[in-house]
Design an enzyme around this catalytic site. Structure first.
Site, PDB file in Angstrom:
ATOM      1  N   TYR A   1       0.835  -1.213   0.000  1.00 15.84           N
ATOM      2  CA  TYR A   1       0.000   0.000   0.000  1.00 15.84           C
ATOM      3  C   TYR A   1       0.871   1.267   0.000  1.00 15.84           C
ATOM      4  O   TYR A   1       1.923   1.310   0.622  1.00 15.84           O
ATOM      5  CB  TYR A   1      -0.923   0.039   1.227  1.00 15.84           C
ATOM      6  CG  TYR A   1      -2.107  -0.905   1.184  1.00 15.84           C
ATOM      7  CD1 TYR A   1      -2.380  -1.676   0.067  1.00 15.84           C
ATOM      8  CD2 TYR A   1      -2.964  -1.023   2.279  1.00 15.84           C
ATOM      9  CE1 TYR A   1      -3.465  -2.549   0.042  1.00 15.84           C
ATOM     10  CE2 TYR A   1      -4.047  -1.875   2.254  1.00 15.84           C
ATOM     11  CZ  TYR A   1      -4.290  -2.647   1.135  1.00 15.84           C
ATOM     12  OH  TYR A   1      -5.360  -3.491   1.124  1.00 15.84           O
TER      13      TYR A   1
ATOM     14  N   PRO B   1     -16.448  -2.275   1.106  1.00 18.37           N
ATOM     15  CA  PRO B   1     -17.865  -2.534   1.402  1.00 18.37           C
ATOM     16  C   PRO B   1     -18.807  -1.541   0.706  1.00 18.37           C
ATOM     17  O   PRO B   1     -19.963  -1.860   0.472  1.00 18.37           O
ATOM     18  CB  PRO B   1     -17.948  -2.391   2.928  1.00 18.37           C
ATOM     19  CG  PRO B   1     -16.780  -1.521   3.283  1.00 18.37           C
ATOM     20  CD  PRO B   1     -15.686  -1.887   2.315  1.00 18.37           C
TER      21      PRO B   1
ATOM     22  N   PHE C   1     -22.090   5.504  -4.140  1.00 16.27           N
ATOM     23  CA  PHE C   1     -22.581   6.885  -4.070  1.00 16.27           C
ATOM     24  C   PHE C   1     -22.349   7.671  -5.352  1.00 16.27           C
ATOM     25  O   PHE C   1     -23.128   8.527  -5.701  1.00 16.27           O
ATOM     26  CB  PHE C   1     -21.901   7.629  -2.910  1.00 16.27           C
ATOM     27  CG  PHE C   1     -22.186   7.006  -1.592  1.00 16.27           C
ATOM     28  CD1 PHE C   1     -23.377   7.275  -0.940  1.00 16.27           C
ATOM     29  CD2 PHE C   1     -21.291   6.117  -1.019  1.00 16.27           C
ATOM     30  CE1 PHE C   1     -23.669   6.671   0.270  1.00 16.27           C
ATOM     31  CE2 PHE C   1     -21.566   5.521   0.186  1.00 16.27           C
ATOM     32  CZ  PHE C   1     -22.761   5.788   0.837  1.00 16.27           C
TER      33      PHE C   1
HETATM   34  N1  LIG Z   1      -7.301  -7.334   0.402  1.00 13.76           N
HETATM   35  C1  LIG Z   1      -7.396  -6.557  -0.656  1.00 13.76           C
HETATM   36  O1  LIG Z   1      -7.040  -6.920  -1.790  1.00 13.76           O
HETATM   37  C2  LIG Z   1      -7.952  -5.175  -0.478  1.00 13.76           C
HETATM   38  C3  LIG Z   1      -8.252  -4.398  -1.614  1.00 13.76           C
HETATM   39  C4  LIG Z   1      -8.764  -3.125  -1.408  1.00 13.76           C
HETATM   40  C5  LIG Z   1      -8.982  -2.657  -0.108  1.00 13.76           C
HETATM   41  N2  LIG Z   1      -8.660  -3.445   0.969  1.00 13.76           N
HETATM   42  C6  LIG Z   1      -8.860  -2.957   2.353  1.00 13.76           C
HETATM   43  O2  LIG Z   1     -10.206  -2.569   2.502  1.00 13.76           O
HETATM   44  C7  LIG Z   1     -10.248  -1.220   2.975  1.00 13.76           C
HETATM   45  C8  LIG Z   1     -11.506  -0.578   2.501  1.00 13.76           C
HETATM   46  O3  LIG Z   1     -11.533  -0.505   1.074  1.00 13.76           O
HETATM   47  P1  LIG Z   1     -12.079   0.806   0.385  1.00 13.76           P
HETATM   48  O4  LIG Z   1     -11.287   1.971   0.835  1.00 13.76           O
HETATM   49  O5  LIG Z   1     -12.204   0.549  -1.059  1.00 13.76           O
HETATM   50  O6  LIG Z   1     -13.526   0.836   1.101  1.00 13.76           O
HETATM   51  P2  LIG Z   1     -14.864   1.615   0.889  1.00 13.76           P
HETATM   52  O7  LIG Z   1     -15.278   1.984   2.282  1.00 13.76           O
HETATM   53  O8  LIG Z   1     -15.767   0.813   0.026  1.00 13.76           O
HETATM   54  O9  LIG Z   1     -14.492   2.937   0.056  1.00 13.76           O
HETATM   55  C9  LIG Z   1     -13.896   4.044   0.678  1.00 13.76           C
HETATM   56  C10 LIG Z   1     -14.004   5.191  -0.304  1.00 13.76           C
HETATM   57  O10 LIG Z   1     -15.382   5.542  -0.435  1.00 13.76           O
HETATM   58  C11 LIG Z   1     -15.515   6.923  -0.168  1.00 13.76           C
HETATM   59  N3  LIG Z   1     -16.820   7.154   0.487  1.00 13.76           N
HETATM   60  C12 LIG Z   1     -17.238   6.665   1.670  1.00 13.76           C
HETATM   61  N4  LIG Z   1     -18.475   7.127   1.950  1.00 13.76           N
HETATM   62  C13 LIG Z   1     -18.821   7.937   0.932  1.00 13.76           C
HETATM   63  C14 LIG Z   1     -19.982   8.716   0.661  1.00 13.76           C
HETATM   64  N5  LIG Z   1     -21.008   8.761   1.512  1.00 13.76           N
HETATM   65  N6  LIG Z   1     -19.997   9.427  -0.497  1.00 13.76           N
HETATM   66  C15 LIG Z   1     -18.963   9.404  -1.365  1.00 13.76           C
HETATM   67  N7  LIG Z   1     -17.826   8.683  -1.139  1.00 13.76           N
HETATM   68  C16 LIG Z   1     -17.763   7.957  -0.001  1.00 13.76           C
HETATM   69  C17 LIG Z   1     -14.373   7.266   0.760  1.00 13.76           C
HETATM   70  O11 LIG Z   1     -14.094   8.646   0.699  1.00 13.76           O
HETATM   71  P3  LIG Z   1     -13.791   9.465   2.073  1.00 13.76           P
HETATM   72  O12 LIG Z   1     -12.462   8.979   2.555  1.00 13.76           O
HETATM   73  O13 LIG Z   1     -13.752  10.882   1.599  1.00 13.76           O
HETATM   74  O14 LIG Z   1     -14.887   9.195   3.037  1.00 13.76           O
HETATM   75  C18 LIG Z   1     -13.263   6.418   0.191  1.00 13.76           C
HETATM   76  O15 LIG Z   1     -12.658   7.050  -0.928  1.00 13.76           O
HETATM   77  C19 LIG Z   1      -8.945  -0.603   2.451  1.00 13.76           C
HETATM   78  O16 LIG Z   1      -8.554   0.533   3.178  1.00 13.76           O
HETATM   79  C20 LIG Z   1      -7.990  -1.736   2.659  1.00 13.76           C
HETATM   80  O17 LIG Z   1      -7.568  -1.777   4.003  1.00 13.76           O
HETATM   81  C21 LIG Z   1      -8.160  -4.687   0.792  1.00 13.76           C
END
Ligand SMILES: NC(=O)c1ccc[n+]([C@@H]2O[C@H](COP(=O)([O-])OP(=O)(O)OC[C@H]3O[C@@H](n4cnc5c(N)ncnc54)[C@H](OP(=O)(O)O)[C@@H]3O)[C@@H](O)[C@H]2O)c1
Length: 298
Positions: free
Chosen positions: A53, A210, A217
């Site tokens: 990361y 998730p 959104f």
């Molecule tokens: N194992 C794997 O291969 C893998 C791959 C990807 C991710 N992950 C893990 O999973 C975690 C979560 O993944 P993710 O970050 O993709 O999760 P997510 O919670 O689905 O997406 C987060 C993104 O959505 C935005 N968001 C949240 N609420 C919102 C709203 N109401 N309106 C508009 N945008 C909104 C956030 O922006 P804001 O920050 O501005 O709220 C952020 O950019 C990662 O941090 C990582 O630790 C693991």
């Protein structure tokens, strides 16, 4: 906060804070310490990262925070991952490829411990399916790291049921999780039988993206638009935010998953925690399951 017991040494909080996007948040170490304390105050004690990361730098950012405030370490659980090699000025890789050999896992774990400024990793995962994986070799590396006290539990991420089962056998059924992508826009692991296999073994997945990385959104696809038409009125019915409803949908599944929130905003993490209080009606769960039009009932 509800906990998920991974083994006799490690349990994680049901809601996890993810740090995939940490390098984009422009936080200094003090601001990151404050953010981590705010998470802990909400009961979110588990933090997810990976070697790769932030262009191999996110673990070091967390490590700086832990060295600024060493009291944090005993309050939190660290999940990190290995196995992806990507071109980087300080690394010899010409292309992206996967490496789950014994030597790579041991070396990578030692580097992560150093960058994270910690003596142990709570949960250590193979990041992606490696088509060249040697299950016996991975099992030996995991087992040796555990014997040395460098990791407390281990598992995988993004594995399909066959690959999960093969490695699980070689580790004498010691895998504690499969970190996988699920959302009302992403159904691969419903359809592959992964959730059923995990239930069979009483193993709890960790769910990434998730909110489909925010696409729930802000995406203009037909699937996302159709989903929003269902989510908005239903969130009103449950008197909660739309993201809370999505988290409640994920938490409702009997596989009892942990959910990884990826937002940098503490109020959005609070929305995630609030989902633990919502009991979805079964019919509403199905309405969300079908809303994007990707799933059909047979
Ligand atoms: N194992 C794997 O291969 C893998 C791959 C990807 C991710 N992950 C893990 O999973 C975690 C979560 O993944 P993710 O970050 O993709 O999760 P997510 O919670 O689905 O997406 C987060 C993104 O959505 C935005 N968001 C949240 N609420 C919102 C709203 N109401 N309106 C508009 N945008 C909104 C956030 O922006 P804001 O920050 O501005 O709220 C952020 O950019 C990662 O941090 C990582 O630790 C693991």
């Amino acid at each position: 906060m509800e906990k998920i017991q991974f083994n006799h040494e490690v349990s994680i909080s049901r809601i996890v804070q993810g740090f995939w996007r940490l390098h984009q948040w422009n936080l200094d170490a003090k601001q990151l310490v404050d953010f981590m304390h705010q998470c802990v105050d909400l009961g979110v004690t588990s933090f997810d990262t990976a070697e790769v990361y932030g262009n191999y730098n996110s673990e070091a950012l967390l490590g700086e925070a832990l060295s600024l405030d060493p009291s944090l370490r005993s309050k939190i659980e660290i999940i990190t991952k290995t196995g992806i090699n990507k071109p980087h000025p300080d690394r010899p890789y010409r292309n992206k490829y996967f490496d789950t050999t014994y030597d790579k896992i041991i070396q990578s774990c030692n580097e992560s411990l150093q960058k994270l400024n910690t003596l142990y990793i709570d949960v250590y995962l193979i990041h992606r399916e490696d088509p060249l994986i040697d299950h016996a070799e991975v099992a030996r590396a995991f087992n040796d790291l555990k014997q040395m006290g460098k990791i407390k539990a281990y598992g995988v991420s993004n594995f399909d049921p066959f690959k999960f089962e093969a490695l699980h056998e070689h580790t004498s059924k010691q895998l504690v999780t499969n970190q996988i992508e699920i959302s009302p826009l992403q159904f691969e692991h419903f359809n592959s039988g992964m959730l059923d296999l995990l239930q069979k073994h009483r193993i709890h997945p960790m769910i990434w993206s998730p909110l489909a990385g925010g696409a729930i959104f802000n995406s203009d696809t037909h699937e996302a638009c159709s989903l929003r038409k269902v989510l908005k009125p239903m969130a009103d019915k449950y008197q909660c935010e739309v993201d809370t409803l999505v988290y409640a949908w994920l938490l409702h599944h009997p596989v009892k998953a942990a959910v990884i929130s990826g937002s940098q905003k503490i109020e959005r993490l609070q929305n995630c925690v609030n989902a633990l209080q919502i009991n979805l009606e079964r019919e509403d769960w199905f309405e969300i399951y079908l809303a994007s039009g990707q799933q059909v009932l047979r």
